[in-house]
Design a protein around this motif. Structure first.
Motif, short mmCIF file in Angstrom:
data_model
loop_
_atom_site.label_atom_id
_atom_site.label_comp_id
_atom_site.label_asym_id
_atom_site.label_seq_id
_atom_site.Cartn_x
_atom_site.Cartn_y
_atom_site.Cartn_z
N VAL A 1 -13.22 41.03 71.59
CA VAL A 1 -12.27 41.17 72.70
C VAL A 1 -11.38 39.94 72.84
CG1 VAL A 1 -12.05 41.41 75.21
CG2 VAL A 1 -13.76 42.77 73.97
N THR A 2 -11.97 38.75 72.74
CA THR A 2 -11.23 37.51 73.04
C THR A 2 -10.86 36.71 71.80
OG1 THR A 2 -13.20 36.08 73.21
CG2 THR A 2 -12.56 37.33 75.18
N GLY A 3 -11.49 37.02 70.67
CA GLY A 3 -11.27 36.24 69.46
C GLY A 3 -12.23 35.07 69.32
N LYS A 4 -13.15 34.92 70.32
CA LYS A 4 -14.09 33.79 70.29
C LYS A 4 -15.47 34.25 70.73
CE LYS A 4 -10.37 30.58 71.53
NZ LYS A 4 -9.90 29.57 72.49
N PRO A 5 -16.53 33.67 70.12
CA PRO A 5 -17.90 33.97 70.57
C PRO A 5 -18.11 33.47 72.00
CG PRO A 5 -17.91 32.91 68.42
CD PRO A 5 -16.52 32.76 68.97
N VAL A 6 -19.07 34.06 72.70
CA VAL A 6 -19.29 33.70 74.09
C VAL A 6 -19.70 32.24 74.25
CG1 VAL A 6 -21.72 34.50 74.09
CG2 VAL A 6 -20.42 34.41 76.24
#
Length: 231
Positions: free
Chosen positions: A213-218
């Motif tokens: 969704v964001t392009g980055k891991p949480v």
């Protein structure tokens, strides 16, 4: 005579049509137990005989203010008929399942202004995750984020998102996770909450969903958040 009969007939017809048009959207009788407006139905019951009528009115109004908007924005298939029960046998704040919300009357005696408990709980109905693979903290974090964004009187309840602390974790749930989500929406990717909510409801959520969704891991998102948490 025929003229007056015609006028009388027109008068009766106009009033009959008015009652039909007004229908379920007319002013509520707040002493009742069934409320209907705009295609949504709320059943409200209480076994606490001294429960505040003023609080009941605010809860009913909050439902019809917030719930239709949440259904529109997050899940058009959510239940259109909802049940509220104020129950002296329940000891907590509120709990939701299967389109039904139970409330602790003692909570509202102590916190009569906390009307946006309704906002949080009805979001759980909209979420409708069923046997979701998602962790609890996302479910509760989203519900509190929705309270933050859609709440009608959080200020009156003295409710707000907490400031960031290095003692927090994104998996703390509720307001801590909600603030993290608010930061992502503002600083990283608008629409993240809606996308995660959809993945959870479709049972397609995994740990990789944050990156998708964001392009980055949480974990990377939380690290960035910890360095600059301003909303």
């Amino acid at each position: 005579m025929k003229y007056w009969l015609l006028l009388a007939g027109l008068f009766m017809l106009s009033h009959s049509n008015a009652s039909v048009v007004g229908g379920s959207d007319s002013a509520f009788n707040y002493e009742g137990s069934r409320f209907e407006k705009g295609g949504f139905i709320l059943h409200f019951t209480s076994n606490e005989t001294t429960f505040s009528n003023a609080v009941k009115k605010r809860m009913v109004d909050a439902f019809f203010t917030v719930y239709p908007v949440l259904v529109r924005d997050f899940n058009n298939g959510a239940a259109k008929e909802v049940y509220f029960k104020v129950d002296t046998a329940y000891h907590g704040v509120a709990a939701t399942g299967g389109g039904k919300v139970v409330y602790d009357p003692v909570w509202f005696v102590k916190h009569p202004g906390d009307i946006d408990v309704v906002t949080h709980e009805v979001m759980h109905i909209v979420q409708d995750y069923g046997r979701s693979v998602g962790p609890w903290w996302i479910t509760e974090g989203i519900a509190d984020y929705i309270r933050f964004k859609y709440g009608i009187d959080n200020e009156g309840a003295g409710w707000k998102l907490p400031e960031y602390s290095d003692r927090q974790k994104y998996s703390d749930g509720y307001r801590v996770t909600a603030r993290f989500l608010a930061w992502i929406e503002a600083r990283v990717k608008k629409g993240t909450v809606k996308a995660l909510n959809t993945a959870l409801r479709n049972h397609s959520y995994t740990a990789d969903s944050w990156r998708e969704v964001t392009g980055k891991p949480v974990d990377d998102l939380w690290l960035e958040y910890s360095k600059n948490p301003a909303l």
